[in-house]
Design a protein around this motif. Structure first.
Motif, PDB file in Angstrom:
ATOM      1  N   ALA A   1       0.816  -1.216   0.000  1.00  7.39           N
ATOM      2  CA  ALA A   1       0.000   0.000   0.000  1.00  7.39           C
ATOM      3  C   ALA A   1       0.854   1.273   0.000  1.00  7.39           C
ATOM      4  O   ALA A   1       0.366   2.350  -0.358  1.00  7.39           O
ATOM      5  CB  ALA A   1      -0.935  -0.008   1.210  1.00  7.39           C
ATOM      6  N   LEU A   2       2.117   1.151   0.402  1.00  3.39           N
ATOM      7  CA  LEU A   2       3.011   2.310   0.441  1.00  3.39           C
ATOM      8  C   LEU A   2       3.693   2.563  -0.896  1.00  3.39           C
ATOM      9  O   LEU A   2       4.286   3.629  -1.092  1.00  3.39           O
ATOM     10  CB  LEU A   2       4.089   2.101   1.500  1.00  3.39           C
ATOM     11  CG  LEU A   2       3.617   1.821   2.928  1.00  3.39           C
ATOM     12  CD1 LEU A   2       4.817   1.531   3.816  1.00  3.39           C
ATOM     13  CD2 LEU A   2       2.823   2.989   3.469  1.00  3.39           C
ATOM     14  N   ALA A   3       3.647   1.595  -1.804  1.00  5.86           N
ATOM     15  CA  ALA A   3       4.430   1.664  -3.042  1.00  5.86           C
ATOM     16  C   ALA A   3       3.867   2.713  -3.996  1.00  5.86           C
ATOM     17  O   ALA A   3       2.670   2.753  -4.273  1.00  5.86           O
ATOM     18  CB  ALA A   3       4.459   0.307  -3.720  1.00  5.86           C
ATOM     19  N   ARG A   4       4.754   3.542  -4.493  1.00 10.12           N
ATOM     20  CA  ARG A   4       4.418   4.501  -5.539  1.00 10.12           C
ATOM     21  C   ARG A   4       5.122   4.082  -6.834  1.00 10.12           C
ATOM     22  O   ARG A   4       6.136   3.379  -6.793  1.00 10.12           O
ATOM     23  CB  ARG A   4       4.864   5.907  -5.136  1.00 10.12           C
ATOM     24  CG  ARG A   4       4.175   6.432  -3.891  1.00 10.12           C
ATOM     25  CD  ARG A   4       4.419   7.922  -3.705  1.00 10.12           C
ATOM     26  NE  ARG A   4       5.815   8.215  -3.423  1.00 10.12           N
ATOM     27  CZ  ARG A   4       6.332   8.283  -2.199  1.00 10.12           C
ATOM     28  NH1 ARG A   4       5.570   8.051  -1.143  1.00 10.12           N
ATOM     29  NH2 ARG A   4       7.607   8.577  -2.029  1.00 10.12           N
ATOM     30  N   PRO A   5       4.615   4.486  -7.997  1.00  9.09           N
ATOM     31  CA  PRO A   5       5.337   4.198  -9.247  1.00  9.09           C
ATOM     32  C   PRO A   5       6.764   4.728  -9.169  1.00  9.09           C
ATOM     33  O   PRO A   5       7.004   5.821  -8.647  1.00  9.09           O
ATOM     34  CB  PRO A   5       4.511   4.928 -10.303  1.00  9.09           C
ATOM     35  CG  PRO A   5       3.136   4.981  -9.724  1.00  9.09           C
ATOM     36  CD  PRO A   5       3.340   5.170  -8.242  1.00  9.09           C
ATOM     37  N   GLN A   6       7.703   3.932  -9.685  1.00 10.36           N
ATOM     38  CA  GLN A   6       9.112   4.322  -9.640  1.00 10.36           C
ATOM     39  C   GLN A   6       9.710   4.319 -11.045  1.00 10.36           C
ATOM     40  O   GLN A   6       9.327   3.508 -11.907  1.00 10.36           O
ATOM     41  CB  GLN A   6       9.899   3.359  -8.760  1.00 10.36           C
ATOM     42  CG  GLN A   6       9.607   3.499  -7.274  1.00 10.36           C
ATOM     43  CD  GLN A   6      10.691   2.830  -6.447  1.00 10.36           C
ATOM     44  OE1 GLN A   6      10.767   1.625  -6.378  1.00 10.36           O
ATOM     45  NE2 GLN A   6      11.523   3.639  -5.802  1.00 10.36           N
ATOM     46  N   PHE A   7      10.666   5.188 -11.257  1.00  7.55           N
ATOM     47  CA  PHE A   7      11.390   5.216 -12.514  1.00  7.55           C
ATOM     48  C   PHE A   7      12.361   4.036 -12.580  1.00  7.55           C
ATOM     49  O   PHE A   7      12.965   3.664 -11.583  1.00  7.55           O
ATOM     50  CB  PHE A   7      12.152   6.531 -12.657  1.00  7.55           C
ATOM     51  CG  PHE A   7      11.269   7.732 -12.828  1.00  7.55           C
ATOM     52  CD1 PHE A   7      10.887   8.153 -14.099  1.00  7.55           C
ATOM     53  CD2 PHE A   7      10.795   8.421 -11.730  1.00  7.55           C
ATOM     54  CE1 PHE A   7      10.057   9.254 -14.263  1.00  7.55           C
ATOM     55  CE2 PHE A   7       9.965   9.520 -11.879  1.00  7.55           C
ATOM     56  CZ  PHE A   7       9.587   9.944 -13.154  1.00  7.55           C
ATOM     57  N   GLY A   8      12.497   3.426 -13.756  1.00  9.03           N
ATOM     58  CA  GLY A   8      13.460   2.355 -13.962  1.00  9.03           C
ATOM     59  C   GLY A   8      12.921   0.953 -13.798  1.00  9.03           C
ATOM     60  O   GLY A   8      13.651  -0.020 -14.016  1.00  9.03           O
TER      61      GLY A   8
END
Length: 247
Positions: free
Chosen positions: A212-219
């Motif tokens: 639930a804490l995960a945000r979209p990340q680059f790479g």
């Protein structure tokens, strides 16, 4: 402070077996060198090296050659809440080879980087939510708290000593992270699981609440062309997904 407490727990935990790493080129230490080494240890102290008190085990592919994959033992210092620095070794043995370095930053600091710098920094949510990244000897609740503090963070990793070499030869290689099921060699994970007491699957299940804490990340999609059959992990999403087919 939570990180300081976890670092203390890690330091006091029982060590994993001291298995020897592959030897470096060169003749054995002379008696004179051993005496000088003992004297230095007694009189000089360990300086900043003694502050590398957080032990993490992760797996790295090389970004430009992702079929080259390795286990990396990170010995880290949490400099502040948003920045850590790590020395990388090929094992936890007393004579392990120093193979590289990694810097870890928060998602907030990553957001301040210029666009051309961001290509050097790999995302960490995949390593965490998959159960790949571990903190050996910590009980699951303490390990989960440590991983929570690393959610949405990034790492910049250079490997200088590569498999099959007697010395660290050639150019440093930029390493990356695994972000999809089917990218990592299963044998690497199996070997780590055999050496520990908690399996990767157990860690993955224990960390489901962190999703639930995960945000979209680059790479996240950086290795997609090298592993077109790999499938996404829940919660691990690229901030700028690749468009179109990759095969």
């Amino acid at each position: 402070m939570r990180i300081a407490l976890l670092a203390l727990i890690t330091t006091l935990s029982a060590c994993t077996p001291d298995t020897p790493a592959a030897p470096a080129a060169g003749i054995d230490k002379s008696p004179r060198s051993r005496v000088l080494e003992t004297g230095a240890m007694t009189l000089q102290g360990s300086g900043p090296v003694g502050r590398l008190d957080i032990h993490l085990i992760g797996f790295h592919p090389l970004k430009d050659d992702p079929q080259q994959q390795m286990e990396a033992h990170h010995y880290c210092r949490q400099v502040n809440e948003e920045f850590a620095q790590c020395a990388l070794f090929d094992s936890d043995a007393a004579h392990a080879r120093l193979t590289g370095i990694e810097y870890l930053i928060s998602g907030r600091l990553f957001g301040r980087l210029p666009a051309d710098e961001r290509r050097y920094w790999h995302p960490h949510n995949g390593e965490i939510l998959s159960g790949q990244l571990s903190a050996p000897n910590l009980p699951l609740p303490a390990e989960r708290a440590l991983m929570r503090s690393k959610m949405n963070s990034y790492g910049k990793t250079w490997h200088l000593w590569h498999d099959g070499q007697e010395l660290p030869l050639g150019d440093p290689k930029l390493a990356w992270s695994f972000n999809r099921e089917g990218e990592i060699d299963p044998a690497l994970v199996a070997a780590r699981d055999r050496a520990g007491t908690i399996s990767t699957d157990q860690r993955r299940r224990d960390r489901e609440s962190l999703r639930a804490l995960a945000r979209p990340q680059f790479g996240v999609d950086a290795l997609r062309e090298a592993f077109p059959q790999a499938t996404p992990w829940p919660g691990v999403v690229d901030a700028e997904p690749l468009q179109g087919p990759v095969d």
